[in-house]
Design a protein around this motif. Structure first.
Motif: not given
Length: 225
Positions: A93-120
């Motif tokens: 499913d190449a189209a599905g993989v491309a969609d998964a990458i697109a959604v994941r990239e939209e989540l990256e800023p929030l994931v990284t921000e939360l990591a910065a706030r809570h890292r030990t």
């Protein structure tokens, strides 16, 4: 067909079949034969043919279909999906993989921000260790992308949002399950490609260690380009 081995006998059989495909004698979907038929045609030992078939499967050259009328068939061409500056060869499913990458990239800023706030300190130490592994794997696209994925899994594990974490990891797993090969985009040399990818991931880790949410978001946005 008489085949003389130059590297290994299995590799010579692999090369012979790939040459037939390249010459147009075999097209995607065509039946190559069975293991027994290849053994009889080549005069090679059963173990050699089994190893050659394994290599052809690993390289995505053939597929194996069981049952009556089954055997070895030329695989359909794989699709290529872009992941930043990395090209992923994808089966299924190449189209599905491309969609998964697109959604994941939209989540990256929030994931990284939360990591910065809570890292030990322990989190940062793990990220630095993975960066060392990433630097050591430069030159090997397969090992490099696997380490990149390990690094991102460790980043998302830092944040406290369980729904975000599970969503992100499910997308990551989907991409990994369908990707069979990684390579660099052709517009960059090997050294440029690996240096650039190391720099953006180092900036990501630096921003997380800093604890600055805005810097973390900016680093994540730069990482996608």
């Amino acid at each position: 067909m008489a085949i003389q081995s130059t590297v290994t006998r299995a590799e010579s059989l692999v090369a012979h079949i790939q040459d037939r495909i390249a010459a147009g004698e075999l097209a995607p979907g065509d039946r190559v034969g069975t293991r027994k038929e290849l053994q009889e045609e080549s005069g090679m030992a059963r173990g050699t043919v089994i190893e050659a078939v394994r290599l052809l499967q690993d390289r995505g050259v053939i597929t194996v279909r069981p049952g009556p009328g089954g055997g070895l068939f030329v695989a359909e061409p794989s699709s290529v999906v872009r992941l930043g500056r990395t090209l992923l060869t994808v089966e299924g499913d190449a189209a599905g993989v491309a969609d998964a990458i697109a959604v994941r990239e939209e989540l990256e800023p929030l994931v990284t921000e939360l990591a910065a706030r809570h890292r030990t300190a322990a989190d940062v130490a793990d990220l630095r260790r993975l960066m060392t592994v990433l630097e050591d794997s430069a030159g090997d696209p397969e090992a490099f992308i696997r380490t990149v994925w390990d690094l991102h899994r460790r980043i998302v594990a830092i944040g406290p949002n369980r729904v975000l974490r599970e969503t992100y990891l499910s997308l990551e797993t989907y991409v990994e399950q369908h990707a069979t090969r990684a390579s660099r985009e052709r517009s960059a040399t090997n050294s440029e490609y690996f240096a650039r990818r190391i720099d953006v991931h180092r900036a990501l880790v630096d921003a997380i260690e800093s604890g600055d949410a805005a810097s973390a978001r900016a680093a994540a946005q730069a990482h996608a380009h």
